[in-house]
Design a protein around this motif. Structure first.
Motif, mmCIF file in Angstrom:
data_model
loop_
_atom_site.group_PDB
_atom_site.id
_atom_site.type_symbol
_atom_site.label_atom_id
_atom_site.label_comp_id
_atom_site.label_asym_id
_atom_site.label_seq_id
_atom_site.Cartn_x
_atom_site.Cartn_y
_atom_site.Cartn_z
ATOM 1 N N PHE A 124 20.820 -24.076 -4.405
ATOM 2 C CA PHE A 124 19.850 -25.059 -3.909
ATOM 3 C C PHE A 124 19.586 -24.741 -2.446
ATOM 4 C CE2 PHE A 124 18.371 -29.173 -2.349
ATOM 5 C CZ PHE A 124 17.402 -29.453 -3.300
ATOM 6 N N ILE A 125 18.362 -24.343 -2.151
ATOM 7 C CA ILE A 125 18.042 -23.803 -0.846
ATOM 8 C C ILE A 125 18.366 -24.800 0.276
ATOM 9 C CG2 ILE A 125 16.270 -22.629 0.504
ATOM 10 C CD1 ILE A 125 17.038 -21.367 -2.256
ATOM 11 N N SER A 126 19.053 -24.305 1.286
ATOM 12 C CA SER A 126 19.513 -25.022 2.484
ATOM 13 C C SER A 126 20.858 -25.695 2.284
ATOM 14 C CB SER A 126 18.498 -26.058 2.986
ATOM 15 O OG SER A 126 18.600 -27.289 2.281
ATOM 16 N N VAL A 127 21.352 -25.747 1.058
ATOM 17 C CA VAL A 127 22.677 -26.315 0.780
ATOM 18 C C VAL A 127 23.510 -25.211 0.121
ATOM 19 C CG1 VAL A 127 23.980 -28.141 -0.363
ATOM 20 C CG2 VAL A 127 21.665 -28.597 0.448
ATOM 21 N N PRO A 128 24.336 -24.486 0.874
ATOM 22 C CA PRO A 128 25.057 -23.341 0.314
ATOM 23 C C PRO A 128 25.912 -23.677 -0.896
ATOM 24 C CG PRO A 128 25.193 -23.338 2.709
ATOM 25 C CD PRO A 128 24.588 -24.641 2.322
ATOM 26 N N GLU A 129 26.518 -24.865 -0.896
ATOM 27 C CA GLU A 129 27.372 -25.211 -2.032
ATOM 28 C C GLU A 129 27.539 -26.726 -2.108
ATOM 29 O OE1 GLU A 129 31.847 -24.304 -3.875
ATOM 30 O OE2 GLU A 129 31.200 -23.374 -1.996
#
Length: 530
Positions: free
Chosen positions: A258-263
């Protein structure tokens, strides 16, 4: 037992206690009991309102502990060490027993407190199950509110003898007064509806009395949440009907693309989505299953009939009902569901410790499941219908490097077999040679993709041969005023980020439809006419 950062966070929470908490630990000389005492000592050291008493000669499960407070009759117990996903359940239980007000509707709390009868609940969970905390926390709160409700949360991996005796092969599994009550995720409201037969009728009456919506979103997953936010920001009357807010996110453990949220984890994202939606003036109607879409009448309003009998009205509708796990549809699958046939390796994997299991499906979800299960079970056999795996190459390399993972391609699953009470094998056909083979195993994890939740729409909107809602480039269906978004539609690539974009587009299209559509008979927008 707890690291310094966690202790600091927990200490801050425990400052909210308004009543003393007395913890009674039932232990023996085992390693797990020593770990439990270390955990409880850490907790007691963070607040002068918490005391710990140790018992070794009682008849309680060991290790386990009960939470109590002077002057109130509360029966709430954890059997095992509630770490992992259940640590939050422990923190909430401490706060609620200690008098901190719970975050639930006042009406729901009153109904639980007023329940008549004696209810002894036992919940079997696994520490890796992301759905189990919902059930544990709901029943813990019920036990705090009502002295006639008792609840014990049991780590199934730690109490394997009980799991075997009760033939529990799926979590969460809840027993009520010694009998199986339910399996799977439940909220406090759902449990209350099962116990209080009048609750459903009262809820249906409340829903039926609601004024019409400008935009009614059906489904609370990523697409539905995005649609609700975009609609609400236009200042129009917006409602969301969802069977389970968050949808498939609750069954997704790791999210790394999910782009901008690495994990992150699915349940965390689901909670964040709901918080965001509720920041706006959105009427969220959770735990409601849509049953029929009704064509617009003379008033121009589309109808939505719910399973409880209530009917909602709206000037426009966004369908974002998502998808569910696809089934094998072979003999034995239904018979042994939750008795060896499972669909969530993260939830149910720990119950198969040391056993031989199969994963059906060679896509990303199937190979990821095999990798995760390999660290728990004795052996994993991956069966893929195609002549090659379809998972990302990085996942394939990882799976092939594991010594207890076998991969079989060109394998058509024919039957799940068992002894009448649980799975003991699987039959598949070699699609190249044509021969049938029988695998001896104790669990089957089905990971063969998703099926759109659209059966209830047959005959009302156009569906593709795969059951997906047919939409155009604006998210419009073939029914004026009805839009659709997310995994339930013909839009390719069933991804969270794609669903959010499609939900936003559908809401914008619905708004465009509203500003171009004739006004209701009142001559005012529905939001004002209400």
């Amino acid at each position: 037992m707890l690291d310094a950062d966690l202790k600091t966070q927990l200490k801050g929470y425990l400052e909210r206690l308004v009543r003393p908490i007395h913890i009674v630990a039932s232990v023996d000389d085992g390693e797990k009991s020593r770990d439990l005492l270390a955990l409880l000592d850490d907790i007691a050291g963070l607040s002068d309102r918490i005391s710990v008493e140790t018992r070794r000669d009682d008849d309680e499960r060991k290790p386990s502990f009960a939470l109590a407070t002077p002057g109130r009759e509360i029966s709430l117990r954890f059997a095992g060490l509630p770490l992992g996903h259940e640590f939050t359940s422990l923190v909430l239980a401490l706060l609620q027993v200690g008098g901190h007000p719970p975050k639930a509707a006042a009406e729901t709390l009153e109904e639980v407190a007023a329940l008549a009868g004696d209810f002894h609940f036992e919940t079997y969970y696994s520490l890796s199950c992301q759905n189990c905390p919902d059930v544990v926390q709901a029943l813990n709160l019920a036990a705090v509110l009502n002295p006639r409700i008792r609840h014990t949360a049991i780590d199934g991996a730690l109490f394997q003898d009980e799991v075997e005796a009760r033939q529990i092969m799926s979590v969460p599994t809840v027993y009520l007064n010694g009998r199986e009550f339910e399996q799977g995720r439940m909220t406090l409201e759902q449990i209350l509806a099962r116990l209080d037969t009048g609750a459903a009728e009262r809820e249906a009456a409340k829903l039926a009395a609601k004024a019409p919506f400008d935009v009614l979103v059906v489904g609370g997953g990523p697409a539905g949440a995005a649609a609700a936010v975009y609609a609400a920001r236009k200042g129009i009357r917006t409602g969301v009907v969802s069977e389970r807010f968050g949808g498939q996110l609750h069954d997704t453990l790791a999210i790394e693309n999910f782009i901008s949220v690495p994990e992150t984890e699915g349940p965390k994202m689901a909670a964040a989505l709901e918080r965001h939606v509720r920041e706006y003036d959105v009427d969220v109607m959770d735990l409601q299953r849509a049953e029929a879409l009704l064509p617009a009448g003379d008033d121009g309003l589309v109808g939505l009939r719910l399973a409880g009998g209530a009917e909602l009205k709206a000037r426009s509708v966004v369908l974002s009902t998502g998808a569910r796990w696809r089934q094998l549809n072979v003999p034995g699958e239904d018979e042994y569901r939750n008795h060896g046939v499972a669909y969530c390796p993260h939830c149910d994997g720990p119950l198969f410790k040391g056993k031989h299991v199969a994963v059906i499906g060679g896509g990303n979800s199937g190979v990821e499941a095999a990798i995760d299960l390999a660290g728990i079970v004795q052996h994993v056999t991956v069966l893929e219908f195609d002549d090659k795996l379809r998972a990302d190459e990085v996942l394939q390399r990882k799976a092939r490097s594991l010594g207890n993972v076998t991969i079989i391609t060109s394998a058509q699953t024919l039957e799940v077999v068992g002894d009448g009470s649980k799975v003991d094998g699987l039959v598949y056909r070699d699609r190249e040679g044509g021969d049938a083979h029988r695998l001896a195993l104790e669990g089957v994890f089905v990971q063969i993709g998703l099926l759109p939740n659209t059966e209830w729409l047959a005959g009302t909107v156009e569906l593709s041969p795969r059951g997906e809602i047919v939409v155009d480039e604006r998210g419009r269906t073939n029914v004026p005023g009805v839009f659709a978004a997310g995994d339930c539609t013909t839009v390719p690539y069933k991804q969270i980020v794609v669903a959010m974009g499609e939900g936003s587009r559908a809401a914008l299209s619905a708004f465009d439809h509203l500003i171009r559509a004739p006004l209701p008979a009142s001559g005012k927008p529905v939001a004002q006419a209400a």
